[in-house]
Scaffold this motif. Structure first.
Motif, PDB file in Angstrom:
ATOM      1  N   GLU A 124       0.778  -1.241  -0.250  1.00  0.00           N
ATOM      2  CA  GLU A 124       0.015  -0.452   0.370  1.00  0.00           C
ATOM      3  C   GLU A 124       0.903   1.017  -0.018  1.00  0.00           C
ATOM      4  OE1 GLU A 124      -2.719  -0.614   3.234  1.00  0.00           O
ATOM      5  OE2 GLU A 124      -3.532  -2.008   2.616  1.00  0.00           O
ATOM      6  N   VAL A 125       1.966   1.411   0.528  1.00  0.00           N
ATOM      7  CA  VAL A 125       3.096   2.214   0.794  1.00  0.00           C
ATOM      8  C   VAL A 125       3.440   2.578  -0.258  1.00  0.00           C
ATOM      9  CG1 VAL A 125       5.289   3.233   1.755  1.00  0.00           C
ATOM     10  CG2 VAL A 125       3.450   2.458   3.193  1.00  0.00           C
ATOM     11  N   ARG A 126       3.973   1.784  -1.298  1.00  0.00           N
ATOM     12  CA  ARG A 126       4.635   1.798  -2.139  1.00  0.00           C
ATOM     13  C   ARG A 126       3.347   1.788  -3.608  1.00  0.00           C
ATOM     14  NH1 ARG A 126       7.392  -3.197  -0.883  1.00  0.00           N
ATOM     15  NH2 ARG A 126       5.350  -4.485  -1.774  1.00  0.00           N
ATOM     16  N   GLN A 127       1.766   1.881  -3.520  1.00  0.00           N
ATOM     17  CA  GLN A 127       1.249   2.112  -4.775  1.00  0.00           C
ATOM     18  C   GLN A 127       1.205   3.960  -3.980  1.00  0.00           C
ATOM     19  OE1 GLN A 127      -2.059  -0.531  -3.443  1.00  0.00           O
ATOM     20  NE2 GLN A 127      -1.029  -1.987  -5.392  1.00  0.00           N
ATOM     21  N   LEU A 128       0.818   4.382  -2.552  1.00  0.00           N
ATOM     22  CA  LEU A 128       0.398   5.294  -2.406  1.00  0.00           C
ATOM     23  C   LEU A 128       1.819   6.957  -3.095  1.00  0.00           C
ATOM     24  CD1 LEU A 128      -0.740   5.756   1.083  1.00  0.00           C
ATOM     25  CD2 LEU A 128      -2.274   6.345  -0.554  1.00  0.00           C
ATOM     26  N   ARG A 129       2.917   5.766  -2.828  1.00  0.00           N
ATOM     27  CA  ARG A 129       3.773   6.965  -3.256  1.00  0.00           C
ATOM     28  C   ARG A 129       4.543   6.829  -4.735  1.00  0.00           C
ATOM     29  NH1 ARG A 129       8.175   3.737   0.076  1.00  0.00           N
ATOM     30  NH2 ARG A 129       8.079   5.771   0.811  1.00  0.00           N
ATOM     31  N   GLU A 130       3.738   5.868  -5.497  1.00  0.00           N
ATOM     32  CA  GLU A 130       3.802   6.083  -7.190  1.00  0.00           C
ATOM     33  C   GLU A 130       2.274   7.269  -7.565  1.00  0.00           C
ATOM     34  OE1 GLU A 130       3.265   1.608  -7.812  1.00  0.00           O
ATOM     35  OE2 GLU A 130       5.102   1.163  -7.533  1.00  0.00           O
ATOM     36  N   GLN A 131       1.323   6.686  -6.884  1.00  0.00           N
ATOM     37  CA  GLN A 131       0.587   7.779  -7.019  1.00  0.00           C
ATOM     38  C   GLN A 131       1.063   9.137  -6.548  1.00  0.00           C
ATOM     39  OE1 GLN A 131      -3.050   6.653  -4.872  1.00  0.00           O
ATOM     40  NE2 GLN A 131      -4.248   8.855  -5.144  1.00  0.00           N
ATOM     41  N   LEU A 132       1.393   9.628  -5.764  1.00  0.00           N
ATOM     42  CA  LEU A 132       2.036  10.894  -5.044  1.00  0.00           C
ATOM     43  C   LEU A 132       3.189  10.876  -6.341  1.00  0.00           C
ATOM     44  CD1 LEU A 132       2.397  12.572  -2.669  1.00  0.00           C
ATOM     45  CD2 LEU A 132       4.288  11.897  -2.097  1.00  0.00           C
ATOM     46  N   ILE A 133       3.593   9.897  -6.463  1.00  0.00           N
ATOM     47  CA  ILE A 133       4.895  11.185  -7.959  1.00  0.00           C
ATOM     48  C   ILE A 133       4.091  11.008  -9.006  1.00  0.00           C
ATOM     49  CG2 ILE A 133       6.783   9.977  -8.865  1.00  0.00           C
ATOM     50  CD1 ILE A 133       7.663   8.271  -6.954  1.00  0.00           C
ATOM     51  N   ARG A 134       3.309  10.070  -9.392  1.00  0.00           N
ATOM     52  CA  ARG A 134       1.828  10.783 -10.849  1.00  0.00           C
ATOM     53  C   ARG A 134       1.358  12.077 -10.607  1.00  0.00           C
ATOM     54  NH1 ARG A 134       0.905   5.613 -10.467  1.00  0.00           N
ATOM     55  NH2 ARG A 134      -1.317   5.713  -9.255  1.00  0.00           N
ATOM     56  N   GLU A 135       0.864  12.380  -9.054  1.00  0.00           N
ATOM     57  CA  GLU A 135      -0.599  13.185  -9.731  1.00  0.00           C
ATOM     58  C   GLU A 135       0.460  14.567  -9.074  1.00  0.00           C
ATOM     59  OE1 GLU A 135      -3.197  12.675  -6.355  1.00  0.00           O
ATOM     60  OE2 GLU A 135      -3.880  10.476  -7.559  1.00  0.00           O
ATOM     61  N   HIS A 136       1.355  14.044  -8.473  1.00  0.00           N
ATOM     62  CA  HIS A 136       2.735  15.663  -7.655  1.00  0.00           C
ATOM     63  C   HIS A 136       4.487  15.408  -8.559  1.00  0.00           C
ATOM     64  CE1 HIS A 136      -0.643  17.121  -5.929  1.00  0.00           C
ATOM     65  NE2 HIS A 136      -0.671  15.928  -5.977  1.00  0.00           N
TER      66      HIS A 136
END
Length: 55
Positions: free
Chosen positions: A32-44
């Motif tokens: 979940e942390v990896r997925q959230l980090r990837e999402q953060l990088i995509r969005e910001h």
């Protein structure tokens, strides 16, 4: 004596099961942390450097 052995076996089995469940929870949380980090990088993308340092 047999009752004591059975109780010890049951306790060890429960401990092993608890350990397995804890490991599974940790793996799920890490994913979940990896997925959230990837999402953060995509969005910001401006936060990518910070997100990468926090790995």
């Amino acid at each position: 004596m047999l009752d004591e052995a059975y109780a010890e076996h049951a306790e060890r089995s429960q401990s092993a099961q608890d350990q397995t469940e804890a490991e599974q929870r940790a793996a799920t949380e890490a994913q979940e942390v990896r997925q959230l980090r990837e999402q953060l990088i995509r969005e910001h993308p401006e936060l990518a450097a910070y997100a990468q340092r926090r790995i």
